[in-house]
Write an enzyme that holds these catalytic residues in place. Sequence first.
Site, PDB file in Angstrom:
ATOM      1  N   ASN A   9       0.879  -1.174   0.000  1.00  0.00           N
ATOM      2  CA  ASN A   9       0.000   0.000   0.000  1.00  0.00           C
ATOM      3  C   ASN A   9       0.912   1.218   0.000  1.00  0.00           C
ATOM      4  O   ASN A   9       1.501   1.548   1.021  1.00  0.00           O
ATOM      5  CB  ASN A   9      -0.896  -0.033   1.249  1.00  0.00           C
ATOM      6  CG  ASN A   9      -1.704   1.242   1.408  1.00  0.00           C
ATOM      7  OD1 ASN A   9      -1.771   2.070   0.490  1.00  0.00           O
ATOM      8  ND2 ASN A   9      -2.329   1.405   2.567  1.00  0.00           N
ATOM      9  N   TRP A  10       1.004   1.849  -1.155  1.00  0.00           N
ATOM     10  CA  TRP A  10       1.943   2.976  -1.282  1.00  0.00           C
ATOM     11  C   TRP A  10       1.426   4.234  -0.577  1.00  0.00           C
ATOM     12  O   TRP A  10       2.171   5.208  -0.439  1.00  0.00           O
ATOM     13  CB  TRP A  10       2.184   3.294  -2.759  1.00  0.00           C
ATOM     14  CG  TRP A  10       3.119   2.353  -3.458  1.00  0.00           C
ATOM     15  CD1 TRP A  10       3.794   1.304  -2.911  1.00  0.00           C
ATOM     16  CD2 TRP A  10       3.497   2.412  -4.837  1.00  0.00           C
ATOM     17  NE1 TRP A  10       4.566   0.695  -3.874  1.00  0.00           N
ATOM     18  CE2 TRP A  10       4.402   1.353  -5.070  1.00  0.00           C
ATOM     19  CE3 TRP A  10       3.153   3.234  -5.918  1.00  0.00           C
ATOM     20  CZ2 TRP A  10       4.966   1.118  -6.327  1.00  0.00           C
ATOM     21  CZ3 TRP A  10       3.716   2.993  -7.155  1.00  0.00           C
ATOM     22  CH2 TRP A  10       4.613   1.949  -7.360  1.00  0.00           C
ATOM     23  N   LYS A  11       0.151   4.234  -0.194  1.00  0.00           N
ATOM     24  CA  LYS A  11      -0.441   5.442   0.412  1.00  0.00           C
ATOM     25  C   LYS A  11      -0.198   6.629  -0.525  1.00  0.00           C
ATOM     26  O   LYS A  11      -0.178   6.446  -1.737  1.00  0.00           O
ATOM     27  CB  LYS A  11       0.097   5.643   1.821  1.00  0.00           C
ATOM     28  CG  LYS A  11      -0.072   4.371   2.671  1.00  0.00           C
ATOM     29  CD  LYS A  11       0.177   4.548   4.129  1.00  0.00           C
ATOM     30  CE  LYS A  11      -0.061   3.204   4.837  1.00  0.00           C
ATOM     31  NZ  LYS A  11       0.115   3.268   6.278  1.00  0.00           N
ATOM     32  N   HIS A  94      -9.392   1.502   5.033  1.00  0.00           N
ATOM     33  CA  HIS A  94      -8.103   1.611   5.727  1.00  0.00           C
ATOM     34  C   HIS A  94      -8.280   2.525   6.942  1.00  0.00           C
ATOM     35  O   HIS A  94      -9.041   3.493   6.888  1.00  0.00           O
ATOM     36  CB  HIS A  94      -7.043   2.171   4.780  1.00  0.00           C
ATOM     37  CG  HIS A  94      -5.670   2.068   5.338  1.00  0.00           C
ATOM     38  ND1 HIS A  94      -5.181   2.949   6.270  1.00  0.00           N
ATOM     39  CD2 HIS A  94      -4.693   1.146   5.127  1.00  0.00           C
ATOM     40  CE1 HIS A  94      -3.955   2.585   6.603  1.00  0.00           C
ATOM     41  NE2 HIS A  94      -3.635   1.496   5.924  1.00  0.00           N
ATOM     42  N   GLU A  96      -6.566   4.813   8.066  1.00  0.00           N
ATOM     43  CA  GLU A  96      -6.296   6.236   7.795  1.00  0.00           C
ATOM     44  C   GLU A  96      -7.508   6.908   7.177  1.00  0.00           C
ATOM     45  O   GLU A  96      -7.763   8.089   7.407  1.00  0.00           O
ATOM     46  CB  GLU A  96      -5.049   6.370   6.901  1.00  0.00           C
ATOM     47  CG  GLU A  96      -3.785   6.077   7.691  1.00  0.00           C
ATOM     48  CD  GLU A  96      -2.626   5.512   6.882  1.00  0.00           C
ATOM     49  OE1 GLU A  96      -2.664   5.584   5.640  1.00  0.00           O
ATOM     50  OE2 GLU A  96      -1.682   4.989   7.507  1.00  0.00           O
ATOM     51  N   GLU A 166      -5.088  -4.852  10.683  1.00  0.00           N
ATOM     52  CA  GLU A 166      -4.029  -3.863  10.891  1.00  0.00           C
ATOM     53  C   GLU A 166      -4.255  -3.127  12.211  1.00  0.00           C
ATOM     54  O   GLU A 166      -5.036  -2.176  12.259  1.00  0.00           O
ATOM     55  CB  GLU A 166      -4.025  -2.834   9.761  1.00  0.00           C
ATOM     56  CG  GLU A 166      -3.821  -3.406   8.381  1.00  0.00           C
ATOM     57  CD  GLU A 166      -3.244  -2.369   7.414  1.00  0.00           C
ATOM     58  OE1 GLU A 166      -2.216  -2.673   6.816  1.00  0.00           O
ATOM     59  OE2 GLU A 166      -3.807  -1.269   7.277  1.00  0.00           O
ATOM     60  N   GLY A 172       3.041   2.243  10.773  1.00  0.00           N
ATOM     61  CA  GLY A 172       4.025   3.309  10.590  1.00  0.00           C
ATOM     62  C   GLY A 172       4.814   3.639  11.855  1.00  0.00           C
ATOM     63  O   GLY A 172       5.514   4.642  11.904  1.00  0.00           O
ATOM     64  N   SER A 212       3.824  -2.254  10.183  1.00  0.00           N
ATOM     65  CA  SER A 212       5.276  -2.374  10.304  1.00  0.00           C
ATOM     66  C   SER A 212       5.826  -3.735   9.863  1.00  0.00           C
ATOM     67  O   SER A 212       6.764  -4.256  10.460  1.00  0.00           O
ATOM     68  CB  SER A 212       5.728  -2.027  11.727  1.00  0.00           C
ATOM     69  OG  SER A 212       5.367  -0.681  12.031  1.00  0.00           O
ATOM     70  N   GLY A 233       2.904  -1.156   4.203  1.00  0.00           N
ATOM     71  CA  GLY A 233       2.939   0.276   3.900  1.00  0.00           C
ATOM     72  C   GLY A 233       4.356   0.736   3.591  1.00  0.00           C
ATOM     73  O   GLY A 233       4.882   0.488   2.497  1.00  0.00           O
ATOM     74  N   GLY A 234       4.990   1.384   4.573  1.00  0.00           N
ATOM     75  CA  GLY A 234       6.311   1.984   4.393  1.00  0.00           C
ATOM     76  C   GLY A 234       7.326   1.098   3.672  1.00  0.00           C
ATOM     77  O   GLY A 234       8.017   1.558   2.753  1.00  0.00           O
TER      78      GLY A 234
HETATM   79  P1  13P Z   1       3.215   0.324   7.658  1.00  0.00           P
HETATM   80  O1  13P Z   1       3.678  -0.946   6.996  1.00  0.00           O
HETATM   81  O2  13P Z   1       3.955   1.537   7.159  1.00  0.00           O
HETATM   82  O3  13P Z   1       3.175   0.209   9.130  1.00  0.00           O
HETATM   83  O4  13P Z   1       1.711   0.555   7.167  1.00  0.00           O
HETATM   84  C1  13P Z   1       0.804  -0.483   7.263  1.00  0.00           C
HETATM   85  C2  13P Z   1      -0.405  -0.101   6.502  1.00  0.00           C
HETATM   86  O5  13P Z   1      -1.136   0.792   6.890  1.00  0.00           O
HETATM   87  C3  13P Z   1      -0.684  -0.822   5.251  1.00  0.00           C
HETATM   88  O6  13P Z   1      -1.965  -0.549   4.789  1.00  0.00           O
END
Ligand code: 13P
Length: 250
Positions: A9-11, A94, A96, A166, A172, A212, A233-234
Amino acid sequence: MRRKVIAGNWKMNMLPDETITYIDKLAELVKDTESEVILCVPYTDLFYALLTAQNTNIKIGAQNMHFEEKGAYTGEVSPKMLKSINVEYVIIGHSERRQYFNETDEAVNKKIKSAFEYGLKPIVCVGETLEQRESGKTTEVITKQTELALQGLTAEQVENTIIAYEPIWAIGTGKTATSEDANNSIKDIRNKIAQNYGQNVADRVIIQYGGSVKAKNAKELFSMSDIDGGLVGGASLDVQEFSNIVNYNK
Ligand code: 13P
């Protein structure tokens, strides 16, 4: 046996030229994997991602959508639009989006139904806050979110939904749930699905862990009995790191 599904997930990151370079490289690095590989990219990268991923084993998803097909919803993108350019997956709900854009369980449910109506495969996110975890409410929160998200779906649709557990406090932050905790929470979600849709559906539904995930913890997490891969994510922004996650068992 369930397959492993590993999704990035590149956000709100990456530009079209970076997308093309990344996918060209990733395609080479993950061409032999048995896992399903998905990249969920920003809307502005979708078209480039789809073109670059053609003839590879990389699948492309969006990160959100509206539930309506079209209309006066300035700034929104519809499931029909995503389908029209051959997007296959879409992340729904998600944390967020729930946190910063007031996305409710009801909206999440509508979006999942709409995704199926237009032939998109939803990746649905659930997870508890730190406060909910510390007050012992994790199971209650995540099973309720799952139940509300899937309400009114057929058993077949539930089986074809990917769920991403999640924990919000792990996103993050560099903090991961222990593999046992993550596995137990995912078991709780699976048990709720068994209660509502039967054991067969529960045995087949893909449930990922997210929060993470890195190359150094992927193997331990993905080797657990109920964790069917990850939503990353990251660490998915670095192509070498993400490919190492995909190739966790090599
Ligand atoms: P991180 O891997 O950066 O913690 O993010 C997880 C995430 O929100 C994937 O959708």
